[in-house]
Design an enzyme around this catalytic site. Structure first.
Site, PDB file in Angstrom:
ATOM      1  N   HIS A  58      45.180  41.083  46.123  1.00 29.80           N
ATOM      2  CA  HIS A  58      44.950  39.642  46.342  1.00 29.80           C
ATOM      3  C   HIS A  58      43.467  39.430  46.646  1.00 29.80           C
ATOM      4  O   HIS A  58      42.896  40.160  47.456  1.00 29.80           O
ATOM      5  CB  HIS A  58      45.822  39.135  47.489  1.00 29.80           C
ATOM      6  CG  HIS A  58      45.684  37.663  47.683  1.00 29.80           C
ATOM      7  ND1 HIS A  58      46.291  36.747  46.835  1.00 29.80           N
ATOM      8  CD2 HIS A  58      44.948  36.943  48.570  1.00 29.80           C
ATOM      9  CE1 HIS A  58      45.951  35.531  47.216  1.00 29.80           C
ATOM     10  NE2 HIS A  58      45.137  35.618  48.255  1.00 29.80           N
ATOM     11  N   LEU A  84      51.149  36.747  37.778  1.00 32.93           N
ATOM     12  CA  LEU A  84      51.365  35.427  38.379  1.00 32.93           C
ATOM     13  C   LEU A  84      52.831  35.007  38.501  1.00 32.93           C
ATOM     14  O   LEU A  84      53.127  34.004  39.137  1.00 32.93           O
ATOM     15  CB  LEU A  84      50.566  34.363  37.616  1.00 32.93           C
ATOM     16  CG  LEU A  84      49.045  34.617  37.604  1.00 32.93           C
ATOM     17  CD1 LEU A  84      48.313  33.508  36.867  1.00 32.93           C
ATOM     18  CD2 LEU A  84      48.505  34.758  39.019  1.00 32.93           C
ATOM     19  N   GLY A 127      42.934  41.132  32.890  1.00 35.48           N
ATOM     20  CA  GLY A 127      43.229  42.542  33.100  1.00 35.48           C
ATOM     21  C   GLY A 127      42.050  43.398  33.513  1.00 35.48           C
ATOM     22  O   GLY A 127      42.020  44.599  33.223  1.00 35.48           O
ATOM     23  N   ASP A 162      52.544  37.402  49.371  1.00 33.41           N
ATOM     24  CA  ASP A 162      51.366  37.967  50.047  1.00 33.41           C
ATOM     25  C   ASP A 162      51.666  38.355  51.497  1.00 33.41           C
ATOM     26  O   ASP A 162      50.757  38.447  52.328  1.00 33.41           O
ATOM     27  CB  ASP A 162      50.158  37.011  49.992  1.00 33.41           C
ATOM     28  CG  ASP A 162      49.709  36.749  48.568  1.00 33.41           C
ATOM     29  OD1 ASP A 162      49.793  37.664  47.733  1.00 33.41           O
ATOM     30  OD2 ASP A 162      49.285  35.612  48.284  1.00 33.41           O
ATOM     31  N   GLU A 222      37.806  44.540  44.682  1.00 35.04           N
ATOM     32  CA  GLU A 222      39.076  44.756  43.975  1.00 35.04           C
ATOM     33  C   GLU A 222      39.098  46.020  43.120  1.00 35.04           C
ATOM     34  O   GLU A 222      40.041  46.811  43.193  1.00 35.04           O
ATOM     35  CB  GLU A 222      39.391  43.553  43.081  1.00 35.04           C
ATOM     36  CG  GLU A 222      39.647  42.286  43.859  1.00 35.04           C
ATOM     37  CD  GLU A 222      40.133  41.153  42.970  1.00 35.04           C
ATOM     38  OE1 GLU A 222      41.055  41.344  42.177  1.00 35.04           O
ATOM     39  OE2 GLU A 222      39.566  40.059  43.089  1.00 35.04           O
ATOM     40  N   ASN A 237      41.412  44.306  36.529  1.00 30.66           N
ATOM     41  CA  ASN A 237      41.947  45.280  37.492  1.00 30.66           C
ATOM     42  C   ASN A 237      42.718  46.384  36.779  1.00 30.66           C
ATOM     43  O   ASN A 237      42.667  47.542  37.182  1.00 30.66           O
ATOM     44  CB  ASN A 237      42.821  44.589  38.538  1.00 30.66           C
ATOM     45  CG  ASN A 237      41.985  43.980  39.644  1.00 30.66           C
ATOM     46  OD1 ASN A 237      41.434  44.705  40.460  1.00 30.66           O
ATOM     47  ND2 ASN A 237      41.856  42.668  39.639  1.00 30.66           N
ATOM     48  N   ASN A 295      50.257  45.014  45.435  1.00 30.51           N
ATOM     49  CA  ASN A 295      49.618  43.822  44.873  1.00 30.51           C
ATOM     50  C   ASN A 295      48.177  43.770  45.351  1.00 30.51           C
ATOM     51  O   ASN A 295      47.871  44.164  46.473  1.00 30.51           O
ATOM     52  CB  ASN A 295      50.345  42.558  45.348  1.00 30.51           C
ATOM     53  CG  ASN A 295      49.736  41.288  44.783  1.00 30.51           C
ATOM     54  OD1 ASN A 295      49.415  41.223  43.585  1.00 30.51           O
ATOM     55  ND2 ASN A 295      49.540  40.285  45.613  1.00 30.51           N
TER      56      ASN A 295
HETATM   57  C1  GAR Z   1      42.282  39.070  40.381  1.00 31.15           C
HETATM   58  O1  GAR Z   1      41.202  38.510  41.080  1.00 31.15           O
HETATM   59  C2  GAR Z   1      43.454  39.277  41.305  1.00 31.15           C
HETATM   60  O2  GAR Z   1      43.078  39.668  42.600  1.00 31.15           O
HETATM   61  C3  GAR Z   1      44.050  37.889  41.320  1.00 31.15           C
HETATM   62  O3  GAR Z   1      43.980  37.467  39.975  1.00 31.15           O
HETATM   63  C4  GAR Z   1      42.832  38.068  39.365  1.00 31.15           C
HETATM   64  C5  GAR Z   1      43.266  38.742  38.075  1.00 31.15           C
HETATM   65  O4  GAR Z   1      42.165  39.222  37.359  1.00 31.15           O
HETATM   66  N1  GAR Z   1      45.411  37.914  41.825  1.00 31.15           N
HETATM   67  C6  GAR Z   1      45.935  36.917  42.533  1.00 31.15           C
HETATM   68  O5  GAR Z   1      45.338  35.884  42.774  1.00 31.15           O
HETATM   69  C7  GAR Z   1      47.347  37.158  43.036  1.00 31.15           C
HETATM   70  N2  GAR Z   1      47.732  36.195  44.007  1.00 31.15           N
HETATM   71  P1  GAR Z   1      42.341  40.366  36.266  1.00 31.15           P
HETATM   72  O6  GAR Z   1      43.426  39.941  35.306  1.00 31.15           O
HETATM   73  O7  GAR Z   1      40.979  40.394  35.583  1.00 31.15           O
HETATM   74  O8  GAR Z   1      42.645  41.660  36.975  1.00 31.15           O
END
Ligand code: GAR
Length: 200
Positions: free
Chosen positions: A110, A91, A12, A151, A181, A14, A108
């Site tokens: 990515h 996910l 989490g 995506d 991000e 992000n 989203n």
């Molecule tokens: C992030 O890097 C996000 O961009 C990626 O998962 C990570 C989650 O980190 N998302 C994907 O790969 C989606 N296809 P977080 O839980 O620390 O935000």
């Protein structure tokens, strides 16, 4: 004020970037009111709690079919009067009922420059492993609208990040998060909420 739900599956960071942006009044037309986690172990739930935000856990496996799962998600969103959904490291796959109910209102993030290293099977660290395997010199992050193609929705924002000599998937992941991000996602959420408020 647009009511925002953030969907999470893991650490989490992000979500944290969004919460920090909210605290700094950077999301003037929206408010994060709900965190939906795909599993009860997601540290993101703790982050929600620390910030006084309600969280719910919705397990995909608790539902027999994708359709039942999607309908449960929509019902949960309606119950909380949600306007905008942000997938922040979420996910589980969302199907047509959710996408139709929130057309052009699901974002989203990515961790690559779409269309590179994206689509089914590309998530989290795996994306950076593949980028390093391919030997790209530049990668980055993308914020896009969510449609039924993984995506595949309209790209809203992208930021490039250089790969460095000796990078591991972990160091690259961290740099993409820090440089791209955590900046792109709050900006995109703020802009979408502002646009939706203008449309009212
Ligand atoms: C992030 O890097 C996000 O961009 C990626 O998962 C990570 C989650 O980190 N998302 C994907 O790969 C989606 N296809 P977080 O839980 O620390 O935000």
């Amino acid at each position: 004020m647009q009511r925002i739900a953030v969907f999470v599956s893991g650490g989490g960071t992000n979500l944290q970037a969004l919460l920090d942006a909210q605290k700094n009044n950077m999301i003037s037309h929206g408010r994060i009111v709900l965190v939906l986690a795909s599993n009860a172990k997601a540290y993101a739930i703790q982050r929600a709690m620390d910030n006084g935000i309600e969280s719910v856990v919705v397990f995909r496996k608790a539902y027999g079919t994708q359709d039942e799962y999607d309908k449960a998600i929509v019902a949960c969103m309606k119950e909380h009067d949600i306007d905008v959904i942000v997938l922040a490291g979420f996910l589980s796959i969302l199907g047509k009922p959710v996408i139709d109910a929130y057309e052009d209102k699901i974002l989203n993030i990515h961790p690559s420059l779409i269309p590179s290293f994206c689509g089914k099977g590309f998530y989290g660290l795996k994306v950076h492993e593949e980028a390093l395997k391919r030997g790209v010199k530049v990668t980055g992050a993308t914020v896009h609208l969510v449609n039924e193609i993984p995506d595949g929705g309209k790209i809203l924002k992208q930021k490039a990040v250089y790969v460095k000599e000796g990078d591991t998937p972990e160091t690259l992941q961290r740099r993409v998060m820090e440089e791209a991000e955590w900046k792109l996602l709050p900006e995109a959420v703020a802009e979408l909420c502002e646009k939706l408020e203008e449309d009212i």
